[in-house]
Write an enzyme that holds these catalytic residues in place. Structure first.
Site, PDB file in Angstrom:
ATOM      1  NE  ARG A 247      -4.008   2.386   5.700  1.00 27.70           N
ATOM      2  CZ  ARG A 247      -5.316   2.493   5.461  1.00 27.70           C
ATOM      3  NH1 ARG A 247      -5.791   2.411   4.236  1.00 27.70           N
ATOM      4  NH2 ARG A 247      -6.171   2.698   6.452  1.00 27.70           N
ATOM      5  CG  HIS A 251      -5.331   6.547   2.597  1.00 28.40           C
ATOM      6  ND1 HIS A 251      -4.859   5.623   1.690  1.00 28.40           N
ATOM      7  CD2 HIS A 251      -5.336   7.747   1.955  1.00 28.40           C
ATOM      8  CE1 HIS A 251      -4.603   6.240   0.539  1.00 28.40           C
ATOM      9  NE2 HIS A 251      -4.884   7.521   0.674  1.00 28.40           N
ATOM     10  CE1 TYR A 260      -9.920   2.070   6.936  1.00 31.25           C
ATOM     11  CE2 TYR A 260     -10.773   4.316   7.139  1.00 31.25           C
ATOM     12  CZ  TYR A 260      -9.720   3.447   6.897  1.00 31.25           C
ATOM     13  OH  TYR A 260      -8.467   3.948   6.616  1.00 31.25           O
TER      14      TYR A 260
HETATM   15  C1  LIG Z   1      -7.373   7.462 -10.356  1.00 31.17           C
HETATM   16  C2  LIG Z   1      -7.461   7.798  -8.908  1.00 31.17           C
HETATM   17  N1  LIG Z   1      -8.589   7.505  -8.225  1.00 31.17           N
HETATM   18  C3  LIG Z   1      -8.670   7.793  -6.909  1.00 31.17           C
HETATM   19  C4  LIG Z   1      -7.626   8.387  -6.255  1.00 31.17           C
HETATM   20  C5  LIG Z   1      -7.716   8.677  -4.761  1.00 31.17           C
HETATM   21  N2  LIG Z   1      -6.909   7.687  -4.052  1.00 31.17           N
HETATM   22  C6  LIG Z   1      -5.657   7.969  -3.651  1.00 31.17           C
HETATM   23  S1  LIG Z   1      -4.941   6.673  -2.897  1.00 31.17           S
HETATM   24  C7  LIG Z   1      -6.296   5.698  -3.100  1.00 31.17           C
HETATM   25  C8  LIG Z   1      -6.331   4.287  -2.580  1.00 31.17           C
HETATM   26  C9  LIG Z   1      -5.443   3.395  -3.337  1.00 31.17           C
HETATM   27  O1  LIG Z   1      -5.423   2.130  -2.702  1.00 31.17           O
HETATM   28  P1  LIG Z   1      -4.299   1.071  -3.019  1.00 31.17           P
HETATM   29  O2  LIG Z   1      -4.036   1.066  -4.463  1.00 31.17           O
HETATM   30  O3  LIG Z   1      -4.678  -0.193  -2.379  1.00 31.17           O
HETATM   31  O4  LIG Z   1      -3.011   1.719  -2.324  1.00 31.17           O
HETATM   32  P2  LIG Z   1      -2.731   1.952  -0.766  1.00 31.17           P
HETATM   33  O5  LIG Z   1      -3.044   3.389  -0.479  1.00 31.17           O
HETATM   34  O6  LIG Z   1      -3.588   1.019   0.001  1.00 31.17           O
HETATM   35  O7  LIG Z   1      -1.307   1.668  -0.573  1.00 31.17           O
HETATM   36  C10 LIG Z   1      -7.307   6.403  -3.754  1.00 31.17           C
HETATM   37  C11 LIG Z   1      -8.639   5.864  -4.058  1.00 31.17           C
HETATM   38  C12 LIG Z   1      -6.467   8.695  -7.006  1.00 31.17           C
HETATM   39  N3  LIG Z   1      -5.392   9.260  -6.460  1.00 31.17           N
HETATM   40  N4  LIG Z   1      -6.406   8.377  -8.312  1.00 31.17           N
END
Ligand SMILES: Cc1ncc(C[n+]2csc(CCOP(=O)(O)OP(=O)(O)O)c2C)c(N)n1
Ligand SMILES: [Mg+2]
Length: 330
Positions: A247, A251, A260
């Site tokens: 990435r 975020h 981090y």
């Molecule tokens: C069930 C749930 N828990 C927490 C969140 C908050 N949240 C949004 S994106 C994210 C990270 C997801 O990481 P990943 O699956 O690796 O996707 P990336 O953003 O790295 O592409 C989190 C914890 C959410 N949207 N839904």
């Protein structure tokens, strides 16, 4: 690129199209950050670093018959399925004409009925069981289509991932699960997310095909997804494909990733940024010249300028429509 386009039967035109879509996704994303930092749009969640995986995978699908159930970073997927920069900008500016949600959802909640893009919910991974449902429908109707869904590696720890894959496997459903492993779930690094080396190892537990692919090689991803699609339509069930990329942005526009991860780590990842390495491959193959590149970039820039102006000046939804799509209507 380790994989050569000729070996996959891809024409020069097809690989140039793939590159153009990757570049378009990158350039729209970059414009959105500028708009966000100048206070014009509220939120950005980026595709940067994952365009190759997204475009490589979608190029192996049939956009006339398959369904895409993407997640928030998938600008490369939705562009390949026919969404336009204008539609994406209308969503970024939250305007009434936004085809994704009429300006109601945050950007990244892609949805377009005509273009076979199925809208998702904000809780991560909910699109996985939805995709399994689409695949079940396709199988019951004896259609020749597959459901293609994507999610991050952090999302592969959600119950929806395990329940969806298990059901799809038991019923041999035509679905492709693509895990876009970008090494972080917000601030949480990979080694604090899972205790296996590859998300794809989880495929074995459900009795399906699993493999890990270099997410910076769009041709390798294309090849893996093409084979997964063949298996799916031949009744051989689902596949779990994991792409490894990085990435390149925080975020979201509301995150400060310097708290981090080191700048050195991010700079290192930029050296293998697929938008550049795939461009170099196409130059080496004599498919992309400097002139052609400038022509493509300038066409995309004009299109994004036009899309930005249009979306900025477009109307917001009428207050009287506030309850639309929330409660059942007569
Ligand atoms: C069930 C749930 N828990 C927490 C969140 C908050 N949240 C949004 S994106 C994210 C990270 C997801 O990481 P990943 O699956 O690796 O996707 P990336 O953003 O790295 O592409 C989190 C914890 C959410 N949207 N839904
Ligand atoms: Mg992630």
């Amino acid at each position: 690129m380790k994989t050569k386009h000729q070996d996959l039967g891809l024409t020069e035109e097809q690989v140039l199209d793939m590159y153009t879509t990757m570049l378009e996704a990158r350039m729209i994303d970059e414009r959105m950050w500028l708009l966000n930092r100048s206070g014009k749009i509220p939120f950005v969640i980026s595709c940067q670093g994952q365009e190759a995986a997204q475009v490589g995978a979608s190029a192996a699908l049939d956009t006339d018959s398959d369904y895409a159930l993407p997640y928030y970073r998938d600008m490369g997927v939705v562009l390949h399925f026919g969404m336009t920069s204008k539609e994406l900008m209308l969503s970024a500016f939250a305007k009434a004409e936004d085809p994704n949600s009429g300006g109601r959802q945050m950007p990244g909640h892609f949805g377009h009925r005509v273009k076979r893009i199925v809208t998702g919910s904000s809780p991560v991974t909910t699109q996985v069981p939805h995709a399994v449902g689409f695949a079940l429908a396709s199988s019951m109707r004896k259609e020749n289509s597959v459901a293609f869904t994507t999610f991050g590696e952090g999302s592969s720890n959600q119950g929806d991932f395990h329940e969806g894959i298990n059901f799809a496997s038991v019923h041999d459903l035509p679905v492709i699960f693509l895990c876009e492993n970008n090494k972080y779930a917000i601030s949480v690094p990979l080694d604090k997310q899972l205790n296996v080396e590859h998300v794809s190892e989880r495929a074995k537990a459900y009795g399906i095909h699993g493999e890990t692919i270099d997410g910076n090689d769009p041709l390798a991803v294309y090849d893996a997804v093409r084979k997964a699609r063949e298996r799916a339509v031949n009744g051989e069930g689902p596949s779990l494909i994991e792409t490894i990329s990085y990435r390149l942005t925080p975020h979201s526009s509301d995150d400060d990733d310097s708290t981090y991860r080191s700048r050195e780590e991010v700079e290192e990842a930029k050296k293998i940024d697929a938008v550049h390495t795939f461009g170099s491959y196409l130059r080496e193959e004599g498919i992309l010249t400097e002139e052609k590149e400038e022509e493509i970039r300038s066409r995309i820039r004009d299109e994004i300028d036009e899309a930005t102006d249009y979306a900025e000046n477009a109307a917001y939804a009428e207050v009287s429509t506030l309850m639309q799509h929330v409660y059942e209507e007569e």
